[in-house]
Design a protein around this motif. Structure first.
Motif, mmCIF file in Angstrom:
data_model
loop_
_atom_site.group_PDB
_atom_site.id
_atom_site.type_symbol
_atom_site.label_atom_id
_atom_site.label_comp_id
_atom_site.label_asym_id
_atom_site.label_seq_id
_atom_site.Cartn_x
_atom_site.Cartn_y
_atom_site.Cartn_z
ATOM 1 N N ALA A 1 5.875 2.007 -2.185
ATOM 2 C CA ALA A 1 6.645 3.031 -1.442
ATOM 3 C C ALA A 1 5.845 4.244 -1.451
ATOM 4 O O ALA A 1 6.348 5.125 -0.471
ATOM 5 N N ARG A 2 4.818 4.552 -2.186
ATOM 6 C CA ARG A 2 3.810 5.613 -2.083
ATOM 7 C C ARG A 2 2.913 5.370 -0.736
ATOM 8 O O ARG A 2 2.253 6.220 -0.195
ATOM 9 N N ASN A 3 2.683 4.287 -0.218
ATOM 10 C CA ASN A 3 1.962 3.803 0.833
ATOM 11 C C ASN A 3 2.639 3.011 1.725
ATOM 12 O O ASN A 3 2.257 1.521 1.980
ATOM 13 N N PRO A 4 3.762 3.346 2.334
ATOM 14 C CA PRO A 4 4.432 2.428 3.340
ATOM 15 C C PRO A 4 3.594 2.026 4.414
ATOM 16 O O PRO A 4 2.580 2.578 4.850
ATOM 17 N N GLY A 5 4.044 0.949 4.964
ATOM 18 C CA GLY A 5 3.312 0.040 6.049
ATOM 19 C C GLY A 5 2.064 -0.519 5.582
ATOM 20 O O GLY A 5 1.255 -0.998 6.534
ATOM 21 N N LYS A 6 1.553 -0.199 4.608
ATOM 22 C CA LYS A 6 0.209 -0.879 3.943
ATOM 23 C C LYS A 6 0.353 -2.006 3.068
ATOM 24 O O LYS A 6 1.258 -2.069 2.378
#
Length: 501
Positions: free
Chosen positions: A206-211
């Motif tokens: 959630a803190r690093n969306p798309g990764k």
């Protein structure tokens, strides 16, 4: 047979040959030096000019002891003499047999003769070969090199084919992984720590969306739980439950051909991970996991909460002891806390947490303990860095005991940027605090929504029937501010921050 008789014999043999035969097969000049004990046989080419013959004979002449009869310079210009003799003659060392066939070794110049036979031309030559054996050896070496080169070529081709096959298999495998759209079946409650790690993974996502979720190899030695073996086991459990899938960003070195060669295997520390079903669905699963850990009744959920509490305790100890070690090594240049006192250090840290001190306050204790140990060393020049590192444990214990006894207000420090914690610690710390809140006797006693056992009537979350369930004591309930941790400021501004020291 004397020299004159040998000469007459050669002349008679030459007269018996036809003129054509004598023209095509003249005999070379052969000389042995000295006559009494020949060590050298010199062969001068039959077609050598008269001057070359003279130079060659003088060049190869030896004395009775086997040393050269004259220097090259005394014969003529050194470079010319050696070149002429080498071009028109050679010598056989009669006392220096070939290491392979035991025939005398032939040499083309003095330097090589002395290298093979020594100063007196009489040293056996176990490391040298005659011309024929050298050619055979060279041919064998050439053939060996050709075979080795061919073997390498075949091996490279085989590796190329394997790499191409592995690339195709990896592409198919990642396509299959990408097709995973939802977990299979219910949550794996038999592995509660894996579910707890899943909560931390979704928090990270959630803190690093798309990764993708990073590989264990890329996040450092502490990993998610401070234990590489445990990380691999828990991630494997989540993968088997189809909560995680392999991410397409996984590097090629993360995959290998299986032992039977029919499929592929992946290296669990090298692969990156993908959340199956998308982040929104995963966050809904996390809500259920957290609710189960906090409130689910029965012996198995109780054991899961106990196992989770043990894990968090280990991570908290690892975090504070790691911070203290880093202070000693990075700031003061001391060694880390000695192994003999590691268990005592863990007990001291657990004592601090057991008395209600937060992780920020424990960071403060550790910083002050390291500083006091360094100051003690400066006051005692005979004490070295190892003694100071050991003394930091004693200092930490003393400061915690004093704060407990005198009820000192301890400020909360933030760890400096160079301090690394296990990635799951922050999420686990929050979840552990929520679980303790639910079972805290003082909170239960102050809550107006549940009975003295912390239970209240509600609807069963799965069946929908009326039931009695564990109360979570929401903050909007009439809970005293003191129990909510709002009674006093942290004191963060009352003392220097070690991150700035």
């Amino acid at each position: 047979m004397g020299k004159r008789e040998r000469r007459r014999k050669r002349e008679r043999s030459r007269k018996n040959l036809s003129p054509q035969r004598r023209a095509v097969a003249p005999e070379p000049i052969v000389r042995e030096f000295p006559l009494e004990a020949p060590r050298l046989r010199v062969v001068i080419k039959h077609d050598a000019p008269e001057d070359a013959r003279r130079i060659s004979a003088l060049y190869w002449e030896i004395k009775d002891d086997g040393t050269w009869a004259r220097t090259v310079g005394s014969i003529g210009v050194a470079g010319d003499i050696g070149a002429v003799a080498t071009a028109h003659s050679h010598a056989t060392l009669l006392n220096c047999p070939c290491a392979n066939c035991s025939e005398p070794i032939t040499v083309t110049n003095r330097s090589w003769a002395n290298k093979v036979g020594g100063k007196y031309l009489d040293v056996e030559a176990p490391a040298y070969l005659c011309g024929e054996c050298a050619k055979i050896r060279q041919q064998e070496e050439t053939e060996r090199q050709e075979r080795a080169a061919e073997q390498k070529r075949v091996e490279r081709e085989r590796e190329r084919q394997q790499a191409e096959r592995l690339r195709r298999l990896v592409a198919h495998a990642l396509a299959d992984e990408e097709a995973k759209a939802a977990p299979a079946g219910s949550l794996p409650t038999e592995s509660p720590l894996a579910l707890a790690l899943y909560v931390a993974l979704i928090s990270y996502a959630a803190r690093n969306p798309g990764k993708p979720l990073p590989s264990l190899a890329s996040i450092g030695p502490l990993g998610w739980t401070g234990d590489a073996d445990q990380d691999r086991e828990l991630l494997s459990d989540l993968y088997d439950a189809k909560l995680l899938a392999l991410a397409p960003e996984s590097p090629p070195q993360a995959f290998t051909l299986s032992q039977d060669g029919d499929g592929i295997a992946f290296v669990s520390t090298e692969v990156a991970w993908r959340v199956v079903g998308g982040l929104t669905a995963a966050q809904e699963r996390v809500t259920k996991i957290e609710d189960d850990l906090r409130t689910r009744p029965g012996p198995e959920p109780a054991e899961a909460r106990e196992a989770f509490a043990v894990l968090v305790d280990r991570l908290e100890v690892l975090d504070i002891s790691g911070y203290l070690d880093n202070l000693l090594t990075k700031k003061y240049g001391y060694p880390a806390v000695p192994e003999a006192r590691r268990e005592e250090l863990a007990d001291v840290i657990r004592k601090g947490f057991a008395h209600g001190y937060t992780s920020g306050q424990m960071i403060c204790f550790a910083w002050r303990a390291a500083d006091s140990a360094a100051a003690w060393k400066e006051r005692n020049p005979r004490m070295g860095p190892p003694e100071a590192a050991s003394a930091s444990v004693t200092s930490l214990n003393g400061k915690i005991d004093k704060a407990i006894e005198l009820h000192h207000a301890i400020p909360e420090y933030e760890a400096p940027r160079w301090h690394a914690s296990p990635l799951a610690l922050a999420c686990f710390r929050r979840l552990h605090a929520e679980i303790r809140w639910v079972y805290n006797r003082e909170v239960i006693g102050a809550c107006t929504r549940c009975d003295q056992q912390g239970l209240r009537e509600t609807v069963h979350p799965e069946t929908g029937a009326d039931t009695v369930w564990r109360c979570t004591h929401p903050v909007e309930a009439e809970i005293p501010a003191q129990l909510r941790g709002e009674e006093e400021p942290s004191g963060r501004d009352d003392a220097p921050d070690p991150a700035d020291a």
